[in-house]
Design a protein around this motif. Structure first.
Motif, mmCIF file in Angstrom:
data_model
loop_
_atom_site.group_PDB
_atom_site.id
_atom_site.type_symbol
_atom_site.label_atom_id
_atom_site.label_comp_id
_atom_site.label_asym_id
_atom_site.label_seq_id
_atom_site.Cartn_x
_atom_site.Cartn_y
_atom_site.Cartn_z
ATOM 1 N N ASP A 270 0.800 -1.228 0.000
ATOM 2 C CA ASP A 270 0.000 0.000 0.000
ATOM 3 C C ASP A 270 0.831 1.276 0.000
ATOM 4 N N GLY A 271 2.149 1.134 0.013
ATOM 5 C CA GLY A 271 2.993 2.318 -0.006
ATOM 6 C C GLY A 271 2.998 3.104 1.283
ATOM 7 N N ALA A 272 2.694 2.452 2.414
ATOM 8 C CA ALA A 272 2.744 3.145 3.702
ATOM 9 C C ALA A 272 4.153 3.686 3.938
ATOM 10 N N ALA A 273 4.226 4.829 4.591
ATOM 11 C CA ALA A 273 5.512 5.484 4.837
ATOM 12 C C ALA A 273 6.143 4.950 6.118
ATOM 13 N N ILE A 274 7.459 4.835 6.117
ATOM 14 C CA ILE A 274 8.163 4.367 7.305
ATOM 15 C C ILE A 274 9.396 5.236 7.559
ATOM 16 N N VAL A 275 9.549 5.628 8.816
ATOM 17 C CA VAL A 275 10.717 6.375 9.278
ATOM 18 C C VAL A 275 11.428 5.517 10.320
ATOM 19 N N VAL A 277 14.607 5.753 13.055
ATOM 20 C CA VAL A 277 15.676 6.512 13.710
ATOM 21 C C VAL A 277 16.351 5.568 14.695
ATOM 22 N N THR A 278 17.673 5.471 14.584
ATOM 23 C CA THR A 278 18.390 4.490 15.392
ATOM 24 C C THR A 278 19.866 4.828 15.440
ATOM 25 N N TYR A 279 20.546 4.311 16.444
ATOM 26 C CA TYR A 279 21.986 4.532 16.551
ATOM 27 C C TYR A 279 22.705 3.897 15.367
ATOM 28 N N ALA A 280 22.314 2.674 15.031
ATOM 29 C CA ALA A 280 22.928 1.980 13.899
ATOM 30 C C ALA A 280 21.906 1.037 13.293
ATOM 31 N N LEU A 281 21.705 1.143 11.992
ATOM 32 C CA LEU A 281 20.804 0.234 11.306
ATOM 33 C C LEU A 281 21.369 -1.187 11.335
ATOM 34 N N THR A 282 20.539 -2.141 11.710
ATOM 35 C CA THR A 282 20.977 -3.537 11.700
ATOM 36 C C THR A 282 20.999 -4.058 10.264
ATOM 37 N N ASP A 283 21.699 -5.166 10.070
ATOM 38 C CA ASP A 283 21.719 -5.792 8.746
ATOM 39 C C ASP A 283 20.316 -6.190 8.311
ATOM 40 N N GLN A 284 19.505 -6.640 9.297
ATOM 41 C CA GLN A 284 18.134 -7.025 8.963
ATOM 42 C C GLN A 284 17.337 -5.823 8.473
ATOM 43 N N ALA A 285 17.536 -4.679 9.146
ATOM 44 C CA ALA A 285 16.819 -3.470 8.746
ATOM 45 C C ALA A 285 17.221 -3.043 7.338
ATOM 46 N N LYS A 286 18.513 -3.073 7.064
ATOM 47 C CA LYS A 286 18.982 -2.679 5.733
ATOM 48 C C LYS A 286 18.437 -3.603 4.652
ATOM 49 N N ALA A 287 18.435 -4.882 4.912
ATOM 50 C CA ALA A 287 17.956 -5.835 3.916
ATOM 51 C C ALA A 287 16.469 -5.663 3.653
ATOM 52 N N LEU A 288 15.702 -5.502 4.719
ATOM 53 C CA LEU A 288 14.258 -5.408 4.561
ATOM 54 C C LEU A 288 13.822 -4.091 3.925
ATOM 55 N N ILE A 289 14.496 -3.006 4.300
ATOM 56 C CA ILE A 289 14.107 -1.706 3.768
ATOM 57 C C ILE A 289 14.641 -1.491 2.362
ATOM 58 N N PHE A 290 15.929 -1.754 2.152
ATOM 59 C CA PHE A 290 16.547 -1.426 0.873
ATOM 60 C C PHE A 290 16.309 -2.478 -0.210
ATOM 61 N N ASP A 291 16.116 -3.735 0.205
ATOM 62 C CA ASP A 291 15.910 -4.801 -0.777
ATOM 63 C C ASP A 291 14.496 -5.358 -0.733
ATOM 64 N N GLY A 292 13.630 -4.719 0.033
ATOM 65 C CA GLY A 292 12.288 -5.271 0.241
ATOM 66 C C GLY A 292 11.185 -4.554 -0.498
ATOM 67 N N ASN A 293 11.531 -3.780 -1.515
ATOM 68 C CA ASN A 293 10.525 -3.102 -2.332
ATOM 69 C C ASN A 293 9.679 -2.139 -1.512
ATOM 70 N N ILE A 294 10.334 -1.443 -0.586
ATOM 71 C CA ILE A 294 9.654 -0.413 0.200
ATOM 72 C C ILE A 294 9.682 0.886 -0.593
ATOM 73 N N LYS A 295 8.521 1.466 -0.822
ATOM 74 C CA LYS A 295 8.426 2.614 -1.724
ATOM 75 C C LYS A 295 8.699 3.955 -1.043
ATOM 76 N N ASN A 296 8.332 4.071 0.225
ATOM 77 C CA ASN A 296 8.423 5.360 0.918
ATOM 78 C C ASN A 296 9.114 5.184 2.272
ATOM 79 N N TYR A 297 10.397 5.493 2.319
ATOM 80 C CA TYR A 297 11.119 5.325 3.574
ATOM 81 C C TYR A 297 12.115 6.460 3.800
ATOM 82 N N LEU A 298 12.386 6.675 5.087
ATOM 83 C CA LEU A 298 13.434 7.589 5.535
ATOM 84 C C LEU A 298 14.093 6.912 6.724
ATOM 85 N N ALA A 299 15.385 6.629 6.615
ATOM 86 C CA ALA A 299 16.110 5.948 7.690
ATOM 87 C C ALA A 299 17.314 6.790 8.084
ATOM 88 N N ILE A 300 17.484 6.970 9.387
ATOM 89 C CA ILE A 300 18.558 7.835 9.890
ATOM 90 C C ILE A 300 19.340 7.077 10.953
#
Length: 336
Positions: A270-275, A277-300
């Motif tokens: 549905d293209g829900a937005a996700i933000v 914020v974290t000290y360090a992105l985990t490998d799981q977070a990077k894989a799911l967000i960047f390789d998971g066809n997420i359309k609207n994201y902001l990660a810091i």
């Protein structure tokens, strides 16, 4: 992409009244233990004399796994313990987290601005919203203290009072309410001698023969969460996640199967937005967000010298900017 406005993206997503997802990183910022410290505490503080003789070998294997670098959840998956030994582990976890939780609570009594979460909740209520939702894997009560800081009613599945009992979501009716869905239990939940789960807020001791109702990592997590009150709490959290149009994840590592499937499905379908914020992105977070066809994201996440590394669905590559926007307090400077 020099014209990228990360502040506007953050504000646009925040304006959607996101469901707030709190992971262990949100509590570690206040001195609550992470998995590594919990593992060490379990290894050194569990009363080994109470472990059944038939499980002493399993206990030795478990400790060896921890000593050779296996993380706590993986170790608990590899070694199966009886309910009696699992209860000893749960009590050890409860003892450590409860003591740290109490220290934070004591600090919050005099510091009315301790919790950025509380500040944000009050800011979100400066609108037509009457209800906000927090979903968390944490056992501690920092979200509840954040609500208290701002004078906000909160509901976590129980009635009010000194001895709280399970109550339906419609139990509290007020002008503004924060629902806190604690999918792995809470420090103040106990299983009584009458086979009932009750909540005893601010309990500095475990009542005789009462068992803490928290779910430790490992196989037991999946077995216990099929039972009440976890089943109902997880069901309510699933509904909240499924109905959301945006999410704000604070210190969440994306390694919990009780939260992320609904969240990711909503973002992908549905293209829900996700933000994040974290000290360090985990490998799981990077894989799911960047390789998971997420359309609207902001990660810091944190970059060198306290700066911020920003990843966005509006960017091809991450950028590094001056300022601490990877902590919740810093993130508030973007959105408020």
């Amino acid at each position: 992409m020099t014209d990228f406005d990360y502040q506007k993206q953050a504000q646009d997503y925040y304006a959607k009244a996101p469901v707030i997802i709190l992971g262990s990183g949100a509590s570690m910022a206040f001195g609550l233990p992470g998995m590594g410290e919990l593992a060490e505490h379990i290894k050194t503080h569990v009363d080994t004399s109470a472990i059944p003789c038939s499980e002493t070998g399993s206990w030795s294997e478990f400790c060896s796994l921890l000593e050779t670098g296996t993380d706590l959840e993986a170790a608990l998956h590899q070694v199966n313990f009886s309910n009696d030994t699992t209860d000893l582990i749960i009590q050890s976890v409860w003892d450590l987290i409860n003591s740290r939780d109490e220290s934070v609570y004591q600090s919050s009594i005099d510091d009315r601005h301790l919790f950025s979460l509380g500040t944000m909740l009050s800011h979100m209520f400066k609108s037509s919203l009457s209800e906000l939702n927090i979903v968390t894997t944490n056992y501690d009560c920092l979200a509840e203290y954040a609500c208290d800081q701002e004078g906000l009613h909160h509901y976590s599945g129980f009635s009010h009072g000194y001895t709280r009992r399970l109550a339906a979501p419609g139990y509290i009716s007020c002008s503004r309410k924060v629902n806190i869905w604690k999918v792995h239990g809470s420090l103040d939940w106990f299983y009584s001698t009458q086979n009932e789960t009750i909540s005893i807020p601010k309990s500095q001791f475990r009542p005789d023969d009462y068992r803490p109702q928290i779910v430790t990592p490992g196989v037991q997590k999946y077995q216990k969460t099929h039972l009440e009150p976890y089943r109902s709490i997880i069901g309510s959290a699933d509904t909240v996640l499924s109905n959301a149009s945006a999410y704000l994840c604070v210190g969440f590592g994306f390694n919990d199967e009780h939260i992320q499937p609904k969240l990711l499905q909503k973002c992908q379908r549905d293209g829900a937005a996700i933000v994040i914020v974290t000290y360090a992105l985990t490998d799981q977070a990077k894989a799911l967000i960047f390789d998971g066809n997420i359309k609207n994201y902001l990660a810091i996440e944190r970059a060198d010298d306290g700066r911020s590394r920003i990843y966005s669905s509006q960017l091809e590559d991450p950028i590094i900017v001056e300022g601490d926007f990877w902590s919740l307090q810093g993130f508030l400077n973007l959105i408020m």
